[in-house]
Write an enzyme that holds these catalytic residues in place. Structure first.
Site, PDB file in Angstrom:
ATOM      1  N   ASP A  34      50.200  63.997  34.187  1.00  0.00           N
ATOM      2  CA  ASP A  34      49.185  65.036  34.368  1.00  0.00           C
ATOM      3  C   ASP A  34      49.538  66.034  35.481  1.00  0.00           C
ATOM      4  O   ASP A  34      49.526  65.698  36.666  1.00  0.00           O
ATOM      5  CB  ASP A  34      47.817  64.423  34.678  1.00  0.00           C
ATOM      6  CG  ASP A  34      47.338  63.436  33.606  1.00  0.00           C
ATOM      7  OD1 ASP A  34      48.181  62.835  32.934  1.00  0.00           O
ATOM      8  OD2 ASP A  34      46.118  63.278  33.461  1.00  0.00           O
TER       9      ASP A  34
ATOM     10  N   GLU B 163      46.096  68.409  30.970  1.00  0.00           N
ATOM     11  CA  GLU B 163      44.626  68.481  31.005  1.00  0.00           C
ATOM     12  C   GLU B 163      44.076  68.996  32.334  1.00  0.00           C
ATOM     13  O   GLU B 163      42.949  69.483  32.394  1.00  0.00           O
ATOM     14  CB  GLU B 163      44.004  67.122  30.674  1.00  0.00           C
ATOM     15  CG  GLU B 163      44.247  66.063  31.725  1.00  0.00           C
ATOM     16  CD  GLU B 163      43.157  64.968  31.740  1.00  0.00           C
ATOM     17  OE1 GLU B 163      42.264  64.970  30.902  1.00  0.00           O
ATOM     18  OE2 GLU B 163      43.231  64.117  32.639  1.00  0.00           O
ATOM     19  N   ASN B 164      44.882  68.885  33.397  1.00  0.00           N
ATOM     20  CA  ASN B 164      44.408  69.306  34.726  1.00  0.00           C
ATOM     21  C   ASN B 164      45.114  70.567  35.225  1.00  0.00           C
ATOM     22  O   ASN B 164      45.161  70.836  36.431  1.00  0.00           O
ATOM     23  CB  ASN B 164      44.622  68.176  35.747  1.00  0.00           C
ATOM     24  CG  ASN B 164      44.029  66.859  35.332  1.00  0.00           C
ATOM     25  OD1 ASN B 164      44.755  65.913  35.008  1.00  0.00           O
ATOM     26  ND2 ASN B 164      42.722  66.786  35.302  1.00  0.00           N
TER      27      ASN B 164
ATOM     28  N   ASN C 137      40.637  63.942  28.358  1.00  0.00           N
ATOM     29  CA  ASN C 137      39.215  64.246  28.521  1.00  0.00           C
ATOM     30  C   ASN C 137      38.920  65.594  29.182  1.00  0.00           C
ATOM     31  O   ASN C 137      37.888  66.212  28.909  1.00  0.00           O
ATOM     32  CB  ASN C 137      38.518  63.130  29.310  1.00  0.00           C
ATOM     33  CG  ASN C 137      39.220  62.769  30.600  1.00  0.00           C
ATOM     34  OD1 ASN C 137      40.433  62.513  30.617  1.00  0.00           O
ATOM     35  ND2 ASN C 137      38.485  62.745  31.691  1.00  0.00           N
ATOM     36  N   HIS C 138      39.821  66.067  30.061  1.00  0.00           N
ATOM     37  CA  HIS C 138      39.546  67.325  30.780  1.00  0.00           C
ATOM     38  C   HIS C 138      39.920  68.579  29.978  1.00  0.00           C
ATOM     39  O   HIS C 138      39.703  69.692  30.466  1.00  0.00           O
ATOM     40  CB  HIS C 138      40.264  67.347  32.128  1.00  0.00           C
ATOM     41  CG  HIS C 138      39.583  66.510  33.162  1.00  0.00           C
ATOM     42  ND1 HIS C 138      38.317  66.795  33.619  1.00  0.00           N
ATOM     43  CD2 HIS C 138      39.973  65.387  33.811  1.00  0.00           C
ATOM     44  CE1 HIS C 138      37.971  65.883  34.526  1.00  0.00           C
ATOM     45  NE2 HIS C 138      38.944  65.019  34.651  1.00  0.00           N
TER      46      HIS C 138
ATOM     47  N   HIS D 280      46.025  58.532  26.536  1.00  0.00           N
ATOM     48  CA  HIS D 280      45.282  58.947  27.726  1.00  0.00           C
ATOM     49  C   HIS D 280      44.099  57.997  27.908  1.00  0.00           C
ATOM     50  O   HIS D 280      43.051  58.163  27.277  1.00  0.00           O
ATOM     51  CB  HIS D 280      44.812  60.391  27.520  1.00  0.00           C
ATOM     52  CG  HIS D 280      44.376  61.062  28.770  1.00  0.00           C
ATOM     53  ND1 HIS D 280      45.257  61.529  29.711  1.00  0.00           N
ATOM     54  CD2 HIS D 280      43.151  61.352  29.262  1.00  0.00           C
ATOM     55  CE1 HIS D 280      44.598  62.091  30.717  1.00  0.00           C
ATOM     56  NE2 HIS D 280      43.314  61.985  30.461  1.00  0.00           N
TER      57      HIS D 280
ATOM     58  N   HIS E  90      46.373  59.483  32.476  1.00  0.00           N
ATOM     59  CA  HIS E  90      44.951  59.573  32.876  1.00  0.00           C
ATOM     60  C   HIS E  90      44.641  58.981  34.253  1.00  0.00           C
ATOM     61  O   HIS E  90      43.785  59.511  34.954  1.00  0.00           O
ATOM     62  CB  HIS E  90      44.019  58.931  31.853  1.00  0.00           C
ATOM     63  CG  HIS E  90      42.574  58.936  32.248  1.00  0.00           C
ATOM     64  ND1 HIS E  90      41.838  60.096  32.406  1.00  0.00           N
ATOM     65  CD2 HIS E  90      41.710  57.933  32.552  1.00  0.00           C
ATOM     66  CE1 HIS E  90      40.594  59.795  32.753  1.00  0.00           C
ATOM     67  NE2 HIS E  90      40.494  58.502  32.866  1.00  0.00           N
TER      68      HIS E  90
ATOM     69  N   HIS F  97      46.528  58.888  36.826  1.00  0.00           N
ATOM     70  CA  HIS F  97      47.212  59.668  37.864  1.00  0.00           C
ATOM     71  C   HIS F  97      48.023  58.798  38.826  1.00  0.00           C
ATOM     72  O   HIS F  97      48.445  59.283  39.875  1.00  0.00           O
ATOM     73  CB  HIS F  97      46.231  60.557  38.635  1.00  0.00           C
ATOM     74  CG  HIS F  97      45.716  61.731  37.844  1.00  0.00           C
ATOM     75  ND1 HIS F  97      45.318  62.906  38.417  1.00  0.00           N
ATOM     76  CD2 HIS F  97      45.543  61.901  36.513  1.00  0.00           C
ATOM     77  CE1 HIS F  97      44.905  63.758  37.476  1.00  0.00           C
ATOM     78  NE2 HIS F  97      45.037  63.162  36.309  1.00  0.00           N
TER      79      HIS F  97
HETATM   80 FE   FE2 Z   1      44.365  63.817  34.374  1.00  0.00          FE
HETATM   81 FE   FE2 Z   2      42.039  62.273  32.102  1.00  0.00          FE
END
Ligand code: FE2
Ligand code: FE2
Ligand code: FE2
Ligand code: FE2
Ligand code: FE2
Ligand code: FE2
Ligand code: FE2
Ligand code: FE2
Lengths: 260, 260, 260, 260
Positions: free
Chosen positions: B8, B39-40, B67-68, B150, B175, B177
């Site tokens: 990520d 996603e981030n 999810n993000h 994820h 996910h 991190h």
């Molecule tokens: Fe993330």
């Molecule tokens: Fe995530």
């Protein structure tokens, strides 16, 4: 001082692995003191008198634990009298057993703390506040303070690590049964790793047989989980601490694979 | 074929790290194809057109997510037309965007799948069944299949990895991190690692400033989280795949630390 | 047509209450058809052959259920052959048993559906989509369609109720063991109540002895829960349906208290 | 003494309903003192100075709250000085505001406590222990003690009710926005109801517009929730307390429907 912390020992395979490998690991890494998370010691769930005594015989000095510590009812018979077993300190006051204790080694006091996370876990007292209070209490007697933070969420684990940076020698995570590769020393001298992993069956899912776990995800029906067999992995971390000030000088991951 | 999968990428620091380090890493590791979880990417939450285009310019071939991905509304403007962006395939049917896609490289088809876990996460379709269905569909066209799972729980991640052993080239987690050190090749030839970690600020908690995260745990009050600054860590994994049969021949973790 | 739906029957006290009260209730309320949630029938957890047969003998026509349906392994022996037992329809395909079925009464087809929520519960298939699919299938054969939505969160329950307004005769919640007072008929003719409650020990917490539940909250240690004794409450709802169009004409809560 | 407790007032429609109905309800039910849960007062999320002052003007004596109390940052400007606002008492020590307070009415001291559950909610201090401690402190000054337990799970709510039976005049649940029909007086004289419901838009899901909520369940994508419009429901409970000993003599649910 060099301290070995061992990730959750799972069942009979995990115990045998400790019995067979621990002496040599302690010798190779020049270990002075050994802590092992033992919540999964007896059949993967909880602790009984016999297996915990064996573990102490094999060379573990202190057993920390976590959510599974209460799985075998027998624990209530001896957790109050056996000072070498810790359970998370943030269970409600009056909970049997103790969550931290001072151990003496060659004139040095070593304070060991066990705490549980709350994110995705039981509703316990705040581990951040509890850690502060305990460390304040221990500080006057111990330069060396180690904490096994038994928790799920990486955010909660790293947050506690950073919150306590400079106040403890090392914060070491357990519970996920998977070792992380983020070991480091924070800027104020506290060693940290999100999870030290698991000591148990290598061909498994977190120590138990794979098939029922997969079935459980596929069917959402109850399954019976059994400790797996075969090769066993040893997971842990060696922490070197400066005795004069309790700072972490080095933190090194250990992984080994053992075939019987 | 050698494929790089990047953990990520968080905000501006993460993007700059990719810009500065990726060319050399690709050269050093002889990388043929690069996948990154994005996603981030934009301010730590979601993706916008500008930053994702930059990331592709820096040398990323495919962006997976999680999810993000929906955090910036702008995503809905281009996710349907930009085939290089994947979102978890187990969102309900009719969800904008796609969850898997075939990419062509030097005559080889590479199937990339993105899935989300459900344990401690959103109520999506079953990732186990979805993975089976998609892989069956891809198999006729691709020998090489890679999956970014994820997910939060180590049990769900390893269970999916083992469930798909022999059916995909590699299952790689994202996910949390935090990179794990359990990379391996399962017995039927599928590469696996529970989490490849995060590419973003090193002095942080999962990429964001530490103090608000710690305060949030201490006070249980809402806090505003901002992407942290300073040194940046690069986290990823290099997967070597035998083109003839799609088996994983090697999986190697990468960690780098970048100062601007 | 007047249909009685009975809230989760808990253990022996719940069964006895049904045996003693049901005949008179059916007479008083002019009941044509009786549905009861039976997930807690046997000792508070699950169903066995003997107790479910007794319940049918006492006058229940169809048994719905929920998360506890699998607690007694015996269920797998007869759930496939006993068409009067339903389990949530949004378990994965291939799950033993059935989630909906058509029952015939005096020339009318009554479609009964059982679904489970996902919020704070197991990771099942989407109950909203599943409900749509099933209702579409049933519509051609049934004017009267009733749904037992076994779920925790009030938002998910009311959302499903409103989502299906006009497509089913009534959506009735179970699982929390506490009856709500929000029974109503939505504008397109669907009867609704968030939870019809529990049929079981009145001096209890959700049917089980209070002390272990309170201890469990206080200590966070495992406790053994047993079905309580003493007075028994009967909880249910009477739904009046217009046979010509399947619309709900009335929905009325029932509470009774029974002393042996 | 007759006390009115009003379920979560949602947004502008909820406030208008209080303004229009409260005077008459207080007269009809002979109310001496009025408590209302105000966590959703301002736009459905949190409290600001203007709306809370209006509510006090309309005849509410004390505002309790819950998880949404912190949603508008403005709250931190006045929660310390406004003694008529309570937030859950089991937030960490040092949290702004207060969780309980003694109010005086015609020579009687009324102790009001606000607590939050932990099951499916934030990681706060134990509400069971906190309730015990607070009640012990209040007991010497108050015969009448009322508690708003803002919680999700029916088990936790009823467990707290039974745990405090005989120690408080009434334990009243809020948070689910759906009124339950299980009002009762426990054997040692404590009034109880699992949830008193919501005062807000009737054609809604828990007070907000239905469509985005349904979409959110169907798509699992983020949605923006707005307070709904139209008819408004009034939900509450009237508790009659014997001033001499603080016992609950009667507990009666109120539901009203208001069209502007
Ligand atoms: Fe993330
Ligand atoms: Fe995530
Ligand atoms: Fe463990
Ligand atoms: Fe654990
Ligand atoms: Fe039940
Ligand atoms: Fe249930
Ligand atoms: Fe509320
Ligand atoms: Fe709330």
């Amino acid at each position: 001082m060099r301290i070995l912390m061992i990730g959750d020992i799972v069942g009979n395979p995990g115990r045998k692995c400790i019995r067979d490998l621990l002496p040599k690991i302690k010798e190779n890494y020049n270990i002075d003191f050994t802590i092992a998370n033992c919540e999964n010691l007896a059949g993967g769930k909880g602790i009984n008198k016999k297996v915990i005594n064996n573990i102490f015989t094999y060379g573990v000095d202190v057993a920390t634990s976590g959510n599974h510590i209460w799985d075998k009812k027998e624990i209530f018979d001896f957790i109050d009298s056996e000072t070498r077993i810790l359970r998370p300190a943030n269970y409600p006051v009056k909970t049997p057993g103790r969550g931290y204790h001072i151990f003496e080694l060659n004139g040095n006091n070593i304070g060991i703390i066990n705490l549980s996370g709350r994110v995705f876990m039981s509703d316990l007292d705040c581990p951040f506040q509890k850690a502060s209070t305990i460390i304040e209490e221990l500080r006057s007697q111990c330069k060396i303070i180690l904490l096994d933070f038994h928790a799920e969420a990486t955010s909660e684990k790293m947050a506690l690590g950073r919150y306590l940076d400079g106040k403890a020698s090392a914060i070491v995570g357990t519970h996920t049964h998977v070792q992380t590769s983020d070991e480091r020393i924070f800027e104020n001298g506290t060693g940290y790793i999100t999870d030290i992993g698991m000591t148990g069956p290598y061909e498994s899912i977190l120590g138990v047989e794979s098939e029922p776990v997969i079935n459980n995800f596929l069917t959402q029906l109850p399954e019976r989980f059994e400790v797996a067999s075969g090769k066993v992995q040893f997971n842990g971390v060696v922490i070197e601490i400066e005795e004069a000030d309790g700072k972490c000088k080095d933190i090194e991951r250990i992984q080994d694979l053992h075939e019987f």
